[in-house]
Design a protein around this motif. Structure first.
Motif, PDB file in Angstrom:
ATOM      1  N   GLU A 140       0.163  -1.068  -0.514  1.00  0.00           N
ATOM      2  CA  GLU A 140      -0.143   0.552   0.225  1.00  0.00           C
ATOM      3  C   GLU A 140       0.878   1.191  -0.119  1.00  0.00           C
ATOM      4  OE1 GLU A 140      -3.198   2.365   2.707  1.00  0.00           O
ATOM      5  OE2 GLU A 140      -2.713   0.149   3.449  1.00  0.00           O
ATOM      6  N   GLY A 143       2.742   1.703  -3.190  1.00  0.00           N
ATOM      7  CA  GLY A 143       1.891   1.920  -4.724  1.00  0.00           C
ATOM      8  C   GLY A 143       1.575   3.137  -4.258  1.00  0.00           C
ATOM      9  N   LYS A 144       1.413   3.982  -3.112  1.00  0.00           N
ATOM     10  CA  LYS A 144       1.217   5.033  -3.392  1.00  0.00           C
ATOM     11  C   LYS A 144       2.634   5.998  -3.037  1.00  0.00           C
ATOM     12  CE  LYS A 144      -0.151   8.766   0.715  1.00  0.00           C
ATOM     13  NZ  LYS A 144      -0.993   8.811   2.086  1.00  0.00           N
ATOM     14  N   MET A 147       2.530   6.312  -7.337  1.00  0.00           N
ATOM     15  CA  MET A 147       1.276   7.435  -7.865  1.00  0.00           C
ATOM     16  C   MET A 147       1.648   8.537  -7.434  1.00  0.00           C
ATOM     17  SD  MET A 147      -1.603   5.605  -6.649  1.00  0.00           S
ATOM     18  CE  MET A 147      -1.627   5.038  -5.136  1.00  0.00           C
ATOM     19  N   GLU A 148       2.578   8.516  -6.513  1.00  0.00           N
ATOM     20  CA  GLU A 148       2.566  10.825  -6.750  1.00  0.00           C
ATOM     21  C   GLU A 148       3.707  10.635  -7.563  1.00  0.00           C
ATOM     22  OE1 GLU A 148       3.560  10.448  -2.116  1.00  0.00           O
ATOM     23  OE2 GLU A 148       1.819  10.679  -1.210  1.00  0.00           O
ATOM     24  N   CYS A 152      -0.210   8.577 -11.854  1.00  0.00           N
ATOM     25  CA  CYS A 152      -0.866   7.015 -12.858  1.00  0.00           C
ATOM     26  C   CYS A 152      -1.702   6.782 -11.357  1.00  0.00           C
ATOM     27  CB  CYS A 152       0.397   5.857 -12.722  1.00  0.00           C
ATOM     28  SG  CYS A 152       1.117   5.074 -11.034  1.00  0.00           S
ATOM     29  N   GLU A 153      -2.858   5.796 -11.825  1.00  0.00           N
ATOM     30  CA  GLU A 153      -3.567   5.327 -10.834  1.00  0.00           C
ATOM     31  C   GLU A 153      -3.838   4.247 -10.497  1.00  0.00           C
ATOM     32  OE1 GLU A 153      -6.560   6.269 -10.462  1.00  0.00           O
ATOM     33  OE2 GLU A 153      -5.501   8.229 -11.964  1.00  0.00           O
ATOM     34  N   GLU A 154      -3.536   3.572  -9.199  1.00  0.00           N
ATOM     35  CA  GLU A 154      -3.143   2.231  -8.439  1.00  0.00           C
ATOM     36  C   GLU A 154      -2.899   1.274  -9.320  1.00  0.00           C
ATOM     37  OE1 GLU A 154      -4.517  -0.250  -4.235  1.00  0.00           O
ATOM     38  OE2 GLU A 154      -5.750   1.371  -5.287  1.00  0.00           O
ATOM     39  N   ASN A 155      -4.267   1.284 -10.049  1.00  0.00           N
ATOM     40  CA  ASN A 155      -4.717  -0.433 -11.298  1.00  0.00           C
ATOM     41  C   ASN A 155      -3.882  -0.365 -12.307  1.00  0.00           C
ATOM     42  OD1 ASN A 155      -6.063   1.823 -12.515  1.00  0.00           O
ATOM     43  ND2 ASN A 155      -8.215   0.962 -12.513  1.00  0.00           N
ATOM     44  N   ASP A 156      -2.737   1.047 -12.415  1.00  0.00           N
ATOM     45  CA  ASP A 156      -1.565   0.857 -13.270  1.00  0.00           C
ATOM     46  C   ASP A 156      -0.328   0.972 -12.953  1.00  0.00           C
ATOM     47  OD1 ASP A 156      -3.142   2.801 -15.693  1.00  0.00           O
ATOM     48  OD2 ASP A 156      -2.919   4.463 -13.933  1.00  0.00           O
ATOM     49  N   ILE A 157      -0.612   0.150 -11.631  1.00  0.00           N
ATOM     50  CA  ILE A 157       0.608  -0.583 -11.149  1.00  0.00           C
ATOM     51  C   ILE A 157       0.914  -2.113 -10.981  1.00  0.00           C
ATOM     52  CG2 ILE A 157       2.072  -1.090  -8.760  1.00  0.00           C
ATOM     53  CD1 ILE A 157       0.812   1.923  -8.326  1.00  0.00           C
TER      54      ILE A 157
END
Length: 596
Positions: A140, A143-144, A147-148, A152-157
């Motif tokens: 989590e 991933g944050k 994204m920062e 990008c969005e969470e589902n892009d990772i």
């Protein structure tokens, strides 16, 4: 049409790039499973010994995916800051980049540095979170941070475990969907970029190329645009991961050409290759690399000078960031002043020269390039401390400063601040990226960063800290040349440039270190540290004494005094005529004075 994707894997050191490459290799129809070993692409002994990637490694992977013929031209890149030039050259031969982040460590300094390099090349990025199978993984939070960083969005990772293969199928889908097919125009004249090269004793210098237009095959005559030289092609091939010849290389391919090039100087990294008689504009090459650290390399045996010269030429073919030029030292004889991107780079080059070419080397104290502004306002570069003159009132000396980014958990900010202050650093900014990670920016002298700053940072942050740096500017500093004198004779190979306020401590440490490693002679050896004509520290290696009074078992005291005076005169003459052999350990001691 076959699906072709040229891409690179970029990440901070030890985030799992080579392990992910292993999972891709296992898909390949051409890969011999019997040859598999962990970190297969890390083929050099120094890479496997240190557990890091030093060279960018290129491999073609052919496999079937959902009924389609797929060809991946994969480049596994180094992660350490000292080998960032390898990353920049690899990205120029790609159409996309996979950004790999360790879920237990989060986004670290070199991840950001390599990402900026990829974005500068306008490459699409696929973010991947690795090591999700480990108990310490914080998916989590990591991933944050991604994204920062990317917006990008969470589902892009994409979540993967390169060790057990989890999520690799999903990553392959993303690579095929998001990275573009290379432009393939075989009707245009040949236009190929040399992104790397190596040397073979039997086949000569071998350039590695990425073809942008046209095609090349055995029997063609190619021209190197920078040197205007031309050669007949004897073989073309690809990396599977070993070299394998093919019928031809076409636009979009990554491979090699063998032309029996015996003159190493004909090949320049970043040069453009075309067919003889074609008039084409050259491709955009690479930025000129500027060495950060300089050190003298001398053969322990003077007869190995020519052998060292040939070895350096061959090594430079395989390492474009490495530079060298001839120099002469009064203490060590003929050798070479070599330029590196950092201390790890220097260590790896020295190990490669010793293991691959069978050389025994002496390395002098590393230093950075300084600028001297004389009374006329003229600028002079100083890459060897022995060449620095005594600074007068009207002369100024400038040293290079770096902008250093340090990522750390907040618990270690205090010790880091103290470390930076001890290294003459000045704070620029501090921000909290998340509640568990802070970014500190400092301006620091390069000489204080390159030696052991990274190791000290890792120690005080228990391995959680990471750093990246970039050149900022030259600034005026109060620096002096510290000379080491052995029995009054200056040893130029042990000279160094240090801040005036640190000169006494450095000189005192160095003279005491040298006292431990210089062997005792039959005369007293004086070791002095001096600034100009002023001696600031001194140590003495006591003489090995013969007991000349052993045979005087009686008689008048004047007999004993006479023998002692005679011995004293002999020691004086011996000191005037005798020379002190400086062992290699003395130069190693000079490198380690900051580790105490």
């Amino acid at each position: 049409m076959k699906i072709i994707r040229n891409f690179s894997i970029i990440a901070h050191i030890d985030h799992g790039k080579s392990t992910l490459s292993d999972r891709f290799l296992e898909l390949s129809e051409n890969f011999d499973k019997r040859e598999f070993r962990e970190q297969t692409l890390d083929s050099m002994s120094v890479e496997r010994e240190h557990g890091i990637t030093v060279k960018a490694h290129h491999v073609r992977i052919n496999f079937k995916w959902k009924g389609n013929e797929v060809q991946f031209n994969l480049i596994d890149t180094p992660g350490h800051v000292d080998f960032s030039y390898e990353v920049s050259r690899s990205l120029a031969a790609c159409e996309g980049a996979v950004l790999l982040v360790d879920a237990t460590q989060g986004v670290e300094a070199q991840s950001i540095s390599h990402l900026h390099e990829a974005l500068a090349n306008n490459l699409p990025i696929i973010p991947v979170l690795n090591k999700i199978d480990l108990p310490a993984a914080d998916i989590e939070l990591s991933g944050k941070e991604i994204m920062e960083l990317l917006g990008c969005e969470e589902n892009d990772i994409i979540l993967v475990s390169a060790k057990d293969g989890t999520g690799v199928d999903q990553l392959i889908d993303a690579i095929i969907e998001k990275f573009p097919q290379p432009k393939m125009d075989v009707d245009k004249p040949l236009k190929a970029l040399i992104f790397d090269s190596t040397y073979d004793n039997y086949r000569g210098a071998i350039p590695y190329i990425r073809i942008f237009d046209g095609e090349v095959k055995k029997g063609d005559t190619i021209t190197f645009l920078s040197t205007k030289s031309f050669y007949e092609v004897g073989e073309v091939g690809v990396f599977l991961p070993k070299m394998k010849s093919v019928e031809k290389l076409i636009s979009g391919d990554v491979g090699y050409v063998i032309c029996n090039i015996k003159n190493i100087d004909e090949i320049h990294i970043g040069d453009t290759i075309t067919l003889k008689g074609m008039d084409i504009p050259p491709l955009k090459g690479y930025r000129e690399v500027k060495p950060m650290v300089f050190s003298g390399f001398y053969p322990s045996n003077g007869e190995d000078y020519e052998k060292l010269k040939d070895a350096l030429k061959k090594l430079k073919l395989n390492d474009a960031a490495f530079t060298f030029m001839q120099e002469n030292s009064e203490a060590l004889g003929f050798g070479f002043r070599c330029g590196f991107l950092g201390m790890l780079h220097m260590k790896i080059v020295q190990e490669r020269l010793e293991s691959e070419f069978g050389l025994d080397l002496i390395a002098t104290i590393p230093n950075v390039i300084y600028k001297l502004i004389d009374v006329k306002g003229e600028e002079k570069l100083i890459d060897n401390p022995a060449r620095m003159p005594d600074i007068t009132r009207n002369e100024r000396i400038l040293e290079p400063f770096l902008l250093v980014d340090i990522f750390t958990p907040p618990d270690y900010i205090g010790p880091i601040m103290q470390l930076v202050m001890d290294r003459r650093g000045v704070g620029r900014s501090m921000e909290y990226i998340t509640d568990k990670r802070a970014l500190l920016k400092y301006e620091m002298p390069m000489a204080e960063v390159i030696f052991d700053f990274f190791n000290k940072l890792k120690t005080i942050t228990r391995g959680y800290g990471s750093m990246d740096y970039q050149f900022l500017e030259y600034r005026e500093s109060d620096l002096v040349r510290l000379d080491i004198l052995i029995n009054g004779e200056k040893v130029d190979a042990l000279s160094s440039i240090v801040p005036r306020e640190k000169a006494y401590n450095v000189g005192n440490k160095l003279t005491h270190k040298l006292k431990e490693v210089i062997h005792r002679q039959q005369f007293e050896v004086s070791i002095q540290a001096a600034i100009g004509s002023k001696v600031i520290a001194k140590s003495v290696v006591k003489a090995v004494r013969k007991d000349v009074l052993a045979k005087c078992y009686g008689g008048d005291i004047t007999r004993k005094r006479k023998l002692l005076e005679k011995q004293k005169e002999g020691k004086k003459r011996m000191k005037m005529l005798g020379r002190v052999e400086i062992p290699q350990e003395a130069f190693l001691a000079a490198l380690k004075i900051d580790e105490e």
